[in-house]
Scaffold this active site. Structure first.
Site, PDB file in Angstrom:
ATOM      1  N   GLY A  20       0.827  -1.205   0.000  1.00 40.94           N
ATOM      2  CA  GLY A  20       0.000   0.000   0.000  1.00 40.94           C
ATOM      3  C   GLY A  20       0.863   1.258   0.000  1.00 40.94           C
ATOM      4  CG  ASP A 204      -3.531  -3.752  13.638  1.00 44.59           C
ATOM      5  OD1 ASP A 204      -2.938  -3.516  12.576  1.00 44.59           O
ATOM      6  OD2 ASP A 204      -4.767  -3.860  13.730  1.00 44.59           O
TER       7      ASP A 204
END
Ligand code: HPA
Length: 232
Positions: A20, A204
Site C-alpha cells: 500500500g 495489529d
C-alpha cells in the site's frame, strides 16, 4: 502512459509486487532488486522495475483502500499488460490464534465495499486467490519453515469503523484478519483473467489491542516479501 502512471509501455514487468505504502515500494526495490529504476512518481505513488535473481520484476505502491488500489490494479493490467499482481500488505487480526507477525495468505476476500454488489445485483461474487500462486507460496513457506495461516480475509472500506465490535461477526464466521484492498484485487484479477495473491503480515490485533513494534514489522516484512519474490 496511463492516467496515474507515467511509465513507458515496456517499463513495467509482467509481475508486480504491490504494497500500500509507496515508500515501502522504494524500500523493496532498494533492498531486493538489482539494476532498478523508478518509473512512476505521479502523486508520489512510486513504482520501480529491477531484477531479482535474474528475473525482471516491478514493485508499485497502491495507496490505501479499494478505490485507490483498484486504479493502479486496473491501469497496470489494461495499459501495461501486467499478468501477475502480488499484494504484500499488513492486516489486523480477528482471531486469537492469528498473532502479531503471523503471515496470512488470503484464500478469499469478503468485503464491506460495494464494488461487487454494484456488479452483481441481488447476488454475491466470491473473490478468490489464484490457486497456482497460492500453492507456490505455501510450498515455499513450508520448505523454508515459515509458518503460514490461510483463509478468508475481510477487505474493509473504513479503517476506523463506527462500531468497535463489528469485527466479532466476521470472526464468528472464521475470517482471519482485516485489511483494505484484497477484494478489489481478486475481483479485477478475475475480470481480466490475471493471477493475483495477497500475502499479509499481522501488524495489529482487534482481539488483544496489540500492535507490532517497528522491528517486528521489518523482520516479518522481509519473510513476506521473500515469499512473494520466489513465486513471482
Ligand atoms: N484494519 C484494516 N486494515 C488494516 C488493519 C486493521 O486493523 N491493520 C492493518 N491494515
Amino acid at each position: 502512459m496511463s492516467v496515474h502512471i507515467e511509465a513507458n509501455k515496456n517499463d513495467i514487468a509482467n509481475t508486480v509486487l504491490m504494497p500500500g505504502d509507496p515508500l515501502r515500494a522504494k524500500w523493496i526495490s532498494e533492498t531486493f532488486f538489482e539494476d532498478a529504476f523508478c518509473y512512476n512518481q505521479i502523486r508520489g505513488m512510486l513504482g520501480y522495475t529491477g531484477f531479482y535473481k535474474g528475473k525482471r520484476i516491478s514493485v508499485q505502491g497502491s495507496g490505501m483502500g479499494i478505490p485507490s488500489s483498484m486504479i493502479y490494479f486496473q491501469e497496470l493490467i489494461k495499459a501495461y499488460d501486467v499478468k501477475t499482481i502480488i499484494r504484500v500488505g499488513t492486516a489486523g487480526s480477528y482471531q486469537k490464534n492469528v498473532k502479531i507477525k503471523d503471515i496470512v495468505l488470503a484464500m478469499a476476500a469478503s468485503t464491506t465495499s460495494n464494488i461487487n454488489s454494484s456488479r452483481f445485483t441481488n447476488a454475491d461474487f466470491a473473490p478468490t486467490a489464484d490457486f497456482e500462486l497460492f500453492v507456490q507460496a505455501l510450498q515455499y513457506a513450508k520448505e523454508n519453515n515459515i509458518p503460514i495461516k490461510a483463509g478468508n480475509v475481510l477487505s474493509l472500506d473504513e479503517f476506523y469503523e463506527e462500531n468497535p465490535n463489528s469485527y466479532k461477526k466476521w470472526a464468528e464466521y472464521g475470517v482471519l484478519c482485516a485489511e483494505m484492498e484484497t477484494a478489489g484485487l481478486y475481483t479485477i484479477a478475475a475480470k481480466y483473467n490475471i493471477k493475483a495473491l495477497s500475502i499479509l503480515t499481522i501488524s495489529d490485533s482487534l482481539v488483544t489491542g496489540e500492535h507490532a513494534s517497528t522491528e517486528e514489522r521489518e523482520s516479518t516484512l522481509k519473510e513476506m516479501i521473500e515469499i512473494a519474490l520466489h513465486i513471482s
